[in-house]
Structures are given as structure tokens and as C-alpha cells.
Design a protein around this motif. Sequence first.
Motif, PDB file in Angstrom:
ATOM      1  N   VAL A 288       0.792  -1.239   0.000  1.00  0.00           N
ATOM      2  CA  VAL A 288       0.000   0.000   0.000  1.00  0.00           C
ATOM      3  C   VAL A 288       0.820   1.282   0.000  1.00  0.00           C
ATOM      4  CG1 VAL A 288      -1.979  -1.113   1.101  1.00  0.00           C
ATOM      5  CG2 VAL A 288      -0.274   0.018   2.527  1.00  0.00           C
ATOM      6  N   GLY A 289       2.145   1.177   0.160  1.00  0.00           N
ATOM      7  CA  GLY A 289       2.979   2.368   0.104  1.00  0.00           C
ATOM      8  C   GLY A 289       3.003   3.193   1.375  1.00  0.00           C
ATOM      9  N   VAL A 290       2.624   2.592   2.498  1.00  0.00           N
ATOM     10  CA  VAL A 290       2.717   3.257   3.800  1.00  0.00           C
ATOM     11  C   VAL A 290       3.873   2.582   4.527  1.00  0.00           C
ATOM     12  CG1 VAL A 290       1.541   3.711   5.988  1.00  0.00           C
ATOM     13  CG2 VAL A 290       0.241   3.727   3.851  1.00  0.00           C
ATOM     14  N   SER A 291       4.671   3.350   5.262  1.00  0.00           N
ATOM     15  CA  SER A 291       5.848   2.759   5.899  1.00  0.00           C
ATOM     16  C   SER A 291       5.467   1.718   6.949  1.00  0.00           C
ATOM     17  CB  SER A 291       6.710   3.857   6.543  1.00  0.00           C
ATOM     18  OG  SER A 291       6.070   4.348   7.702  1.00  0.00           O
ATOM     19  N   GLN A 292       6.348   0.735   7.106  1.00  0.00           N
ATOM     20  CA  GLN A 292       6.106  -0.336   8.083  1.00  0.00           C
ATOM     21  C   GLN A 292       6.008   0.216   9.504  1.00  0.00           C
ATOM     22  OE1 GLN A 292       8.854  -1.647  10.310  1.00  0.00           O
ATOM     23  NE2 GLN A 292       7.176  -2.710  11.352  1.00  0.00           N
ATOM     24  N   PRO A 293       6.878   1.176   9.928  1.00  0.00           N
ATOM     25  CA  PRO A 293       6.728   1.721  11.282  1.00  0.00           C
ATOM     26  C   PRO A 293       5.358   2.402  11.493  1.00  0.00           C
ATOM     27  CG  PRO A 293       8.901   2.255  10.433  1.00  0.00           C
ATOM     28  CD  PRO A 293       8.119   1.673   9.293  1.00  0.00           C
ATOM     29  N   THR A 294       4.854   3.078  10.466  1.00  0.00           N
ATOM     30  CA  THR A 294       3.542   3.729  10.587  1.00  0.00           C
ATOM     31  C   THR A 294       2.446   2.689  10.758  1.00  0.00           C
ATOM     32  OG1 THR A 294       4.264   5.624   9.261  1.00  0.00           O
ATOM     33  CG2 THR A 294       1.890   5.262   9.439  1.00  0.00           C
ATOM     34  N   LEU A 295       2.484   1.626   9.947  1.00  0.00           N
ATOM     35  CA  LEU A 295       1.476   0.569  10.060  1.00  0.00           C
ATOM     36  C   LEU A 295       1.558  -0.115  11.426  1.00  0.00           C
ATOM     37  CD1 LEU A 295       1.798  -0.978   6.495  1.00  0.00           C
ATOM     38  CD2 LEU A 295      -0.156   0.299   7.393  1.00  0.00           C
ATOM     39  N   SER A 296       2.776  -0.368  11.911  1.00  0.00           N
ATOM     40  CA  SER A 296       2.956  -0.992  13.227  1.00  0.00           C
ATOM     41  C   SER A 296       2.416  -0.100  14.335  1.00  0.00           C
ATOM     42  CB  SER A 296       4.434  -1.305  13.472  1.00  0.00           C
ATOM     43  OG  SER A 296       4.886  -2.276  12.560  1.00  0.00           O
ATOM     44  N   GLN A 297       2.598   1.208  14.193  1.00  0.00           N
ATOM     45  CA  GLN A 297       2.077   2.155  15.184  1.00  0.00           C
ATOM     46  C   GLN A 297       0.544   2.114  15.195  1.00  0.00           C
ATOM     47  OE1 GLN A 297       3.298   6.226  14.590  1.00  0.00           O
ATOM     48  NE2 GLN A 297       1.913   7.002  16.179  1.00  0.00           N
ATOM     49  N   TRP A 298      -0.086   2.082  14.024  1.00  0.00           N
ATOM     50  CA  TRP A 298      -1.545   2.008  13.942  1.00  0.00           C
ATOM     51  C   TRP A 298      -2.059   0.733  14.611  1.00  0.00           C
ATOM     52  CZ3 TRP A 298      -2.271   3.297   8.031  1.00  0.00           C
ATOM     53  CH2 TRP A 298      -1.941   4.627   7.793  1.00  0.00           C
ATOM     54  N   LEU A 299      -1.329  -0.356  14.407  1.00  0.00           N
ATOM     55  CA  LEU A 299      -1.729  -1.631  15.011  1.00  0.00           C
ATOM     56  C   LEU A 299      -1.616  -1.560  16.533  1.00  0.00           C
ATOM     57  CD1 LEU A 299      -2.661  -4.539  14.555  1.00  0.00           C
ATOM     58  CD2 LEU A 299      -0.260  -5.181  14.280  1.00  0.00           C
ATOM     59  N   ARG A 300      -0.528  -0.992  17.051  1.00  0.00           N
ATOM     60  CA  ARG A 300      -0.367  -0.840  18.510  1.00  0.00           C
ATOM     61  C   ARG A 300      -1.472   0.042  19.089  1.00  0.00           C
ATOM     62  NH1 ARG A 300       4.980  -0.452  16.983  1.00  0.00           N
ATOM     63  NH2 ARG A 300       4.964   1.818  17.110  1.00  0.00           N
ATOM     64  N   GLU A 301      -1.790   1.148  18.398  1.00  0.00           N
ATOM     65  CA  GLU A 301      -2.849   2.043  18.868  1.00  0.00           C
ATOM     66  C   GLU A 301      -4.204   1.325  18.895  1.00  0.00           C
ATOM     67  OE1 GLU A 301      -2.652   5.383  16.219  1.00  0.00           O
ATOM     68  OE2 GLU A 301      -0.843   6.194  17.162  1.00  0.00           O
ATOM     69  N   ALA A 302      -4.470   0.539  17.868  1.00  0.00           N
ATOM     70  CA  ALA A 302      -5.738  -0.199  17.814  1.00  0.00           C
ATOM     71  C   ALA A 302      -5.812  -1.212  18.950  1.00  0.00           C
ATOM     72  CB  ALA A 302      -5.872  -0.904  16.463  1.00  0.00           C
ATOM     73  N   ASN A 303      -4.690  -1.861  19.258  1.00  0.00           N
ATOM     74  CA  ASN A 303      -4.673  -2.826  20.365  1.00  0.00           C
ATOM     75  C   ASN A 303      -4.881  -2.141  21.702  1.00  0.00           C
ATOM     76  OD1 ASN A 303      -4.345  -5.131  18.797  1.00  0.00           O
ATOM     77  ND2 ASN A 303      -2.118  -4.948  18.787  1.00  0.00           N
ATOM     78  N   ARG A 304      -4.311  -0.942  21.882  1.00  0.00           N
ATOM     79  CA  ARG A 304      -4.509  -0.190  23.128  1.00  0.00           C
ATOM     80  C   ARG A 304      -5.970   0.200  23.290  1.00  0.00           C
ATOM     81  NH1 ARG A 304       0.602   2.234  22.340  1.00  0.00           N
ATOM     82  NH2 ARG A 304      -0.317   3.948  21.178  1.00  0.00           N
ATOM     83  N   VAL A 305      -6.574   0.674  22.216  1.00  0.00           N
ATOM     84  CA  VAL A 305      -7.988   1.076  22.272  1.00  0.00           C
ATOM     85  C   VAL A 305      -8.860  -0.139  22.598  1.00  0.00           C
ATOM     86  CG1 VAL A 305      -9.932   1.901  20.880  1.00  0.00           C
ATOM     87  CG2 VAL A 305      -7.730   3.071  20.766  1.00  0.00           C
ATOM     88  N   ALA A 306      -8.575  -1.278  21.978  1.00  0.00           N
ATOM     89  CA  ALA A 306      -9.358  -2.488  22.225  1.00  0.00           C
ATOM     90  C   ALA A 306      -9.203  -2.942  23.670  1.00  0.00           C
ATOM     91  CB  ALA A 306      -8.929  -3.591  21.264  1.00  0.00           C
ATOM     92  N   ALA A 307      -7.988  -2.795  24.240  1.00  0.00           N
ATOM     93  CA  ALA A 307      -7.744  -3.215  25.617  1.00  0.00           C
ATOM     94  C   ALA A 307      -8.470  -2.317  26.616  1.00  0.00           C
ATOM     95  CB  ALA A 307      -6.251  -3.218  25.902  1.00  0.00           C
ATOM     96  N   MET A 308      -8.746  -1.065  26.249  1.00  0.00           N
ATOM     97  CA  MET A 308      -9.419  -0.132  27.158  1.00  0.00           C
ATOM     98  C   MET A 308     -10.932  -0.293  27.148  1.00  0.00           C
ATOM     99  SD  MET A 308      -7.137   3.381  26.919  1.00  0.00           S
ATOM    100  CE  MET A 308      -7.931   3.920  25.456  1.00  0.00           C
ATOM    101  N   ARG A 309     -11.475  -0.964  26.139  1.00  0.00           N
ATOM    102  CA  ARG A 309     -12.928  -1.149  26.073  1.00  0.00           C
ATOM    103  C   ARG A 309     -13.384  -2.085  27.175  1.00  0.00           C
ATOM    104  NH1 ARG A 309     -12.796  -2.173  19.923  1.00  0.00           N
ATOM    105  NH2 ARG A 309     -12.840  -0.060  19.139  1.00  0.00           N
ATOM    106  N   PRO A 310     -14.534  -1.788  27.786  1.00  0.00           N
ATOM    107  CA  PRO A 310     -15.059  -2.719  28.788  1.00  0.00           C
ATOM    108  C   PRO A 310     -15.517  -3.997  28.097  1.00  0.00           C
ATOM    109  CG  PRO A 310     -16.627  -0.958  28.379  1.00  0.00           C
ATOM    110  CD  PRO A 310     -15.379  -0.626  27.615  1.00  0.00           C
ATOM    111  N   PRO A 311     -15.447  -5.123  28.803  1.00  0.00           N
ATOM    112  CA  PRO A 311     -15.897  -6.375  28.191  1.00  0.00           C
ATOM    113  C   PRO A 311     -17.378  -6.301  27.870  1.00  0.00           C
ATOM    114  CG  PRO A 311     -15.496  -6.683  30.531  1.00  0.00           C
ATOM    115  CD  PRO A 311     -15.040  -5.296  30.175  1.00  0.00           C
ATOM    116  N   PRO A 312     -17.818  -6.993  26.838  1.00  0.00           N
ATOM    117  CA  PRO A 312     -19.240  -6.958  26.497  1.00  0.00           C
ATOM    118  C   PRO A 312     -20.064  -7.554  27.627  1.00  0.00           C
ATOM    119  CG  PRO A 312     -18.106  -8.631  25.208  1.00  0.00           C
ATOM    120  CD  PRO A 312     -17.063  -7.871  25.968  1.00  0.00           C
ATOM    121  N   GLU A 313     -21.254  -6.991  27.813  1.00  0.00           N
ATOM    122  CA  GLU A 313     -22.125  -7.493  28.872  1.00  0.00           C
ATOM    123  C   GLU A 313     -22.542  -8.919  28.566  1.00  0.00           C
ATOM    124  OE1 GLU A 313     -25.410  -5.075  30.054  1.00  0.00           O
ATOM    125  OE2 GLU A 313     -24.321  -3.237  29.630  1.00  0.00           O
TER     126      GLU A 313
END
Length: 113
Positions: A33-58
Motif C-alpha cells: 500500500v505504500g505506507v511505511s512499516q513503522p507507521t502501520l505498526s504504530q496504527w496496530l499498537r494504537e488499535a490494540n490499546r484502544v481495544a484493551a481499554m474497552r469494557p468487556p461486552p455485557e
Amino acid sequence: MGVVPYADAFKTQRVKRMVGPGAVSAAALARQVGVSQPTLSQWLREANRVAAMRPPPEEKKPTVPAGPKKWTPEEKLRVLAATQGLRWASFPPWMASGSKGAGGVHVSARVCW
């Protein structure tokens, strides 16, 4: 080179490609896709952090089955045994007569053997 702003939808699509079944590595996706690997890795880490902060589904609460209760033979026998000592005078007239009750359903307290 300056920071390139990417739309959230674009980032989300790329992160989805790096997780789950058929996931590709950040390095392989960077070449595609022409986006740098460090940028893609950063997006993945951010997405994992956001997912970890979500409360578990009821937890799903059990739903009440539609329709009348399905009585087991044991429950039916218990009801019959409990009503053995009742006198007909204690029943409402519509039950003693075997007429139709609410909703036109035939109801009777009498048991035929």
C-alpha cells in the motif's frame, strides 16, 4: 518528509488486514500500500490499546422462551398431588364447569382418568 494525515477509515482498513485470519505482516502490507512499516505498526499498537481499554461486552441474559411453559411429567404429578385435597367449592365457577376461560381456551380443574 513531513507527517501525512491519513483518514481514520483508511487506517482501520489497514489494521484489519494485519489481524485475524489471513493477516499480513506490517512489512508486507507496507510494500503493498505504500505506507511505511513503522507507521502501520504504530496504527496496530494504537488499535490494540484502544481495544484493551474497552469494557468487556455485557453477558447475555437468558431470554424467556416464548409461549407456555413446558411442564415435565414430575411437575404435572406434583400439581395433581397438591390439588387432591381441594374441594370443588374452592374453585371459581368457570373452572368447575369446564367452560372456556380467558382467550377462549378450554379450562377445567377436573381430571379424567
